[in-house]
Design a protein around this motif. Sequence first.
Motif, short mmCIF file in Angstrom:
data_model
loop_
_atom_site.label_atom_id
_atom_site.label_comp_id
_atom_site.label_asym_id
_atom_site.label_seq_id
_atom_site.Cartn_x
_atom_site.Cartn_y
_atom_site.Cartn_z
N PHE A 87 15.17 32.74 70.56
CA PHE A 87 16.61 32.86 70.33
C PHE A 87 17.31 33.45 71.56
O PHE A 87 18.49 33.16 71.79
N TRP A 88 16.61 34.29 72.31
CA TRP A 88 17.22 34.90 73.49
C TRP A 88 17.60 33.86 74.53
O TRP A 88 18.47 34.11 75.37
N VAL A 93 24.05 33.84 73.75
CA VAL A 93 23.49 34.92 72.95
C VAL A 93 23.51 36.22 73.75
O VAL A 93 23.03 36.26 74.90
N GLU A 94 24.06 37.25 73.14
CA GLU A 94 24.08 38.56 73.79
C GLU A 94 22.89 39.40 73.37
O GLU A 94 22.32 40.14 74.18
N VAL A 96 19.47 39.59 70.24
CA VAL A 96 18.74 39.15 69.05
C VAL A 96 18.15 40.40 68.41
O VAL A 96 17.41 41.14 69.06
N VAL A 241 21.74 37.62 65.10
CA VAL A 241 21.99 37.18 66.47
C VAL A 241 23.44 37.50 66.81
O VAL A 241 24.35 37.17 66.05
N ARG A 242 23.63 38.17 67.93
CA ARG A 242 24.98 38.55 68.36
C ARG A 242 25.41 37.64 69.50
O ARG A 242 24.76 37.57 70.54
N ALA A 243 26.50 36.90 69.29
CA ALA A 243 27.05 36.04 70.34
C ALA A 243 27.89 36.89 71.30
O ALA A 243 28.35 37.98 70.97
N LYS A 244 28.08 36.37 72.51
CA LYS A 244 28.80 37.13 73.53
C LYS A 244 30.28 37.28 73.18
O LYS A 244 30.89 38.30 73.52
N THR A 249 30.45 31.58 69.34
CA THR A 249 29.74 31.83 68.09
C THR A 249 29.32 30.54 67.41
O THR A 249 28.19 30.40 66.93
N VAL A 252 26.37 28.90 69.28
CA VAL A 252 25.11 29.61 69.03
C VAL A 252 24.58 29.30 67.64
O VAL A 252 23.40 29.03 67.44
#
Length: 432
Positions: A87-88, A93-94, A96, A241-244, A249, A252
Amino acid sequence: MFYELSQLAISNLLRARARLAMTAGGVLVGTAAVILLIALTIGLQQVAEAGIGSDVSLTEIDVYLNWNFQGDPENAPKLDIATVNSFWKIAGVEAVIPTIGLQSGYLVVDKYYGGAWTQGIDPRLLPYMGIVLESGRFPEKAGEIIIGKAVGQNFYDPNATDWAPVEIDLLTQSPTLVLERYDPEGVVTKREKLTVVGIIQAGGSYDYSVYLPIQDVIAYNEWYTGSPIDPKKFVYENVKVRAKNRDVTNDVSSAIKKLGFNTGGMGEFLNGLNSFFGTMRLMLGGVGGVALLVAAFGVANTMTMAILERTKEIGLMKAIGATDRDVLTIFLIEAGLVGFVGGVSGVGTALFLQSVINQAVANASLSQTGDMGNPMMFLPLDVSQIGGNLMVIPSELILFALVLATMVGVCAGLYPALRASRMPPVLALKSE
């Protein structure tokens, strides 16, 4: 040459100011309708997003197993170590954030017992969770943990006849984690002293949470089950998972779905929200476009009447050397100016009405919240959250409206202009 033709077109329009004003008025109504209806959807979208939460929550994506996987269940995607690490590599992606839960255990402080949702996480990922600390700090080394505010407020005395919550300051009185398992010989107990370094601010989804280092939770679960965890079969229970940012979003989320997982959370909800308001924007913009279509017929009618009135003038222009292209350019400039004048007037009208409507909504919102304690609602949305800005007109919408109004004028005047340019000069000069 174009400058001279433009001057001639402007002078022709100014000869019939009343006709120009009435024709441009139709474009004004259509332009103002398009701007205001689209501005309403933009404002409602901002109200809805304000009701969801902060920007951090809007970039959060929860990853779930796909229970409707088509194929061999044994080959269904799992949240194992290799998959989560992949996922990274997804663009945008900011962070995981995988977690696992503690299978058994409770907290003890002196004679008081307490419960919590205990999870294991890499402490370095805690700042990406959107957690706000009320006091203390984030863990900096092994053995340090943070804990939800409500956990310390709900301890109890197991020997009391009546249950009553007891509040304990867990920063000064660190709890002990008690683990119990049942063996053939009886109950086996394991006690671990915890070091609380931060209290999570109350009012969120972390009120009853305790976050331990993930390796500690894995070790506790191994002790509880009595068998070591096989790294090849190990899977995480939850993955966020955190999007930038908001803009990526959706991308991702789509990339995660392509890997065979389902997604959810506020970030996924935002995608559906944006899709809904995008459709709503097209529909309401189309309603305003109908008014512009009606205005286009008015422009076409005006230009046709102008040609009939100036037939001899057209013939004279061609007789002294004007080409078909020159005549076509003059009438297209006139039609475009009608659309442009109407567009500018429509933008001004829309901005004025925006100010009036927003001020009225703001005043009504203050009146309701101040006098009756009820928020100002519009289409079950609380507009008081954004200061009553129900209508939002961005600069790009103004530019779009001006270009659209001008193009409507040009397109509406195209047929009359072609008709004028193709008119034989001899027949034009002989017309009555």
